[in-house]
Motif scaffolding. Structure first.
Motif, PDB file in Angstrom:
ATOM      1  N   PRO A   4       0.832  -1.213   0.000  1.00 12.64           N
ATOM      2  CA  PRO A   4       0.000   0.000   0.000  1.00 12.64           C
ATOM      3  C   PRO A   4       0.858   1.251   0.000  1.00 12.64           C
ATOM      4  O   PRO A   4       1.955   1.273   0.581  1.00 12.64           O
ATOM      5  CB  PRO A   4      -0.796  -0.129   1.311  1.00 12.64           C
ATOM      6  CG  PRO A   4       0.062  -0.989   2.183  1.00 12.64           C
ATOM      7  CD  PRO A   4       0.700  -1.973   1.254  1.00 12.64           C
ATOM      8  N   SER A  46     -15.598   5.005  -0.393  1.00  9.35           N
ATOM      9  CA  SER A  46     -14.682   3.979  -0.886  1.00  9.35           C
ATOM     10  C   SER A  46     -15.108   3.560  -2.280  1.00  9.35           C
ATOM     11  O   SER A  46     -16.285   3.273  -2.512  1.00  9.35           O
ATOM     12  CB  SER A  46     -14.676   2.767   0.056  1.00  9.35           C
ATOM     13  OG  SER A  46     -13.733   1.809  -0.362  1.00  9.35           O
ATOM     14  N   ARG A  97      -8.568  -0.088  -4.581  1.00  8.45           N
ATOM     15  CA  ARG A  97      -9.631   0.439  -3.747  1.00  8.45           C
ATOM     16  C   ARG A  97      -9.151   1.750  -3.140  1.00  8.45           C
ATOM     17  O   ARG A  97      -8.154   1.786  -2.420  1.00  8.45           O
ATOM     18  CB  ARG A  97     -10.012  -0.538  -2.637  1.00  8.45           C
ATOM     19  CG  ARG A  97     -11.062   0.037  -1.696  1.00  8.45           C
ATOM     20  CD  ARG A  97     -11.516  -0.946  -0.635  1.00  8.45           C
ATOM     21  NE  ARG A  97     -12.494  -0.313   0.252  1.00  8.45           N
ATOM     22  CZ  ARG A  97     -13.114  -0.946   1.240  1.00  8.45           C
ATOM     23  NH1 ARG A  97     -12.865  -2.207   1.484  1.00  8.45           N
ATOM     24  NH2 ARG A  97     -13.990  -0.300   2.003  1.00  8.45           N
ATOM     25  N   THR A 102      -9.914   4.994  -0.695  1.00  8.07           N
ATOM     26  CA  THR A 102     -10.738   5.368   0.456  1.00  8.07           C
ATOM     27  C   THR A 102     -10.451   6.788   0.872  1.00  8.07           C
ATOM     28  O   THR A 102      -9.295   7.212   0.925  1.00  8.07           O
ATOM     29  CB  THR A 102     -10.461   4.429   1.653  1.00  8.07           C
ATOM     30  OG1 THR A 102     -10.686   3.087   1.260  1.00  8.07           O
ATOM     31  CG2 THR A 102     -11.379   4.773   2.825  1.00  8.07           C
ATOM     32  N   SER A 106      -4.910   4.533  -1.389  1.00  6.61           N
ATOM     33  CA  SER A 106      -5.366   3.492  -2.294  1.00  6.61           C
ATOM     34  C   SER A 106      -4.540   2.233  -2.083  1.00  6.61           C
ATOM     35  O   SER A 106      -3.343   2.304  -1.808  1.00  6.61           O
ATOM     36  CB  SER A 106      -5.222   3.942  -3.754  1.00  6.61           C
ATOM     37  OG  SER A 106      -6.050   5.059  -4.028  1.00  6.61           O
ATOM     38  N   LEU A 133      -5.525  -4.810   3.375  1.00  4.72           N
ATOM     39  CA  LEU A 133      -6.048  -3.506   3.777  1.00  4.72           C
ATOM     40  C   LEU A 133      -7.240  -3.060   2.927  1.00  4.72           C
ATOM     41  O   LEU A 133      -7.801  -1.994   3.172  1.00  4.72           O
ATOM     42  CB  LEU A 133      -4.942  -2.444   3.708  1.00  4.72           C
ATOM     43  CG  LEU A 133      -3.792  -2.598   4.698  1.00  4.72           C
ATOM     44  CD1 LEU A 133      -2.810  -1.437   4.568  1.00  4.72           C
ATOM     45  CD2 LEU A 133      -4.315  -2.683   6.122  1.00  4.72           C
ATOM     46  N   ALA A 134      -7.626  -3.871   1.950  1.00  2.00           N
ATOM     47  CA  ALA A 134      -8.822  -3.549   1.168  1.00  2.00           C
ATOM     48  C   ALA A 134     -10.089  -3.996   1.883  1.00  2.00           C
ATOM     49  O   ALA A 134     -11.183  -3.564   1.552  1.00  2.00           O
ATOM     50  CB  ALA A 134      -8.744  -4.207  -0.210  1.00  2.00           C
ATOM     51  N   SER A 186     -12.863  -4.008   4.657  1.00  2.00           N
ATOM     52  CA  SER A 186     -13.437  -2.828   5.311  1.00  2.00           C
ATOM     53  C   SER A 186     -12.859  -2.531   6.689  1.00  2.00           C
ATOM     54  O   SER A 186     -12.427  -1.416   6.961  1.00  2.00           O
ATOM     55  CB  SER A 186     -14.959  -2.972   5.410  1.00  2.00           C
ATOM     56  OG  SER A 186     -15.534  -2.913   4.134  1.00  2.00           O
ATOM     57  N   ASN A 195      -9.196  -1.701   6.472  1.00  2.00           N
ATOM     58  CA  ASN A 195      -9.092  -0.445   5.752  1.00  2.00           C
ATOM     59  C   ASN A 195      -9.405   0.725   6.677  1.00  2.00           C
ATOM     60  O   ASN A 195      -8.683   1.729   6.718  1.00  2.00           O
ATOM     61  CB  ASN A 195     -10.053  -0.484   4.564  1.00  2.00           C
ATOM     62  CG  ASN A 195      -9.906   0.696   3.632  1.00  2.00           C
ATOM     63  OD1 ASN A 195     -10.472   1.751   3.859  1.00  2.00           O
ATOM     64  ND2 ASN A 195      -9.150   0.507   2.570  1.00  2.00           N
TER      65      ASN A 195
END
Length: 206
Positions: free
Chosen positions: A25, A96, A141, A143, A166, A173-174, A176, A179
């Protein structure tokens, strides 16, 4: 030795393949606005977390981000309570989205006090216009999290944080909860921060 070496080589190849498949990430871009009155907020003060008006995320998904914000405030010595008994209110909004590689946007960070279309404490201006992390051919993804801390009695905003990052859709970490924990942790790290400053914070995988 001839037996062990192939195993080690295979393990190394698998490890490198995993790294190539799921990019690490990127950093979390965090902007904070701090009113001088924040210095008057003391450890032990009570707070209540609620959804910010106009938050685009469905309530069942937003709950993970509200819980993460509550955990960060508790870690800093504040005490969660009912709305009636709270001395400060934390309003949370989040968004998101999943983007294909061809549609991901790139651009410079563009922020101002209260955002480009509002003012300090307005809560508008999420979407910092920055693309971090991901890479390659993976979907990502993205956020965005916004938090306003308001005085429960007057309604005045004394602290505001905005964060965006992202990750690959394959990243842990994608998910919920992870994240939400990662982006809230980055937002509140070194709280309260400096007024109007945008920093890049390494996302925690814890």
């Amino acid at each position: 030795m001839r037996i062990i070496l192939p195993a080690l080589t295979a393990g190394l190849i698998l490890s490198l393949a995993a790294c190539a498949t799921t990019p690490a990430p990127g950093p979390v871009s965090v902007t904070r606005f701090v009113d001088p009155a924040v210095a008057a907020r003391t450890v032990g003060e009570t707070f209540f977390v609620e959804s910010a008006p106009g938050s685009a995320m469905p309530p069942e998904q937003l709950s993970a981000y509200k819980a993460a914000v509550a955990a960060e405030l508790t870690e800093r010595g504040f005490v969660e309570t009912s709305r009636e008994g709270a001395s400060m209110i934390a309003q949370v909004r989040a968004e998101s989205t999943v983007a294909a590689p061809a549609t991901r946007k790139r651009g410079p960070v563009s922020v101002g006090v209260g955002g480009s279309t509002g003012s300090y404490g307005s809560g508008v201006g999420l979407g910092l216009g920055i693309n971090l992390g991901g890479g390659g051919s993976k979907e990502t993804r993205g956020t965005e999290l916004g938090v306003m801390l308001r005085d429960a009695r007057t309604g005045a905003t004394f602290w505001e944080g905005r964060a965006q990052f992202s990750v690959s859709v394959d990243s842990p970490l994608a998910i919920s909860q992870a994240n939400a924990t990662a982006i809230a942790d980055a937002m509140f790290r070194e709280y309260p921060g400096n007024n109007g400053e945008t920093t890049e914070v390494r996302a925690s995988s814890q």
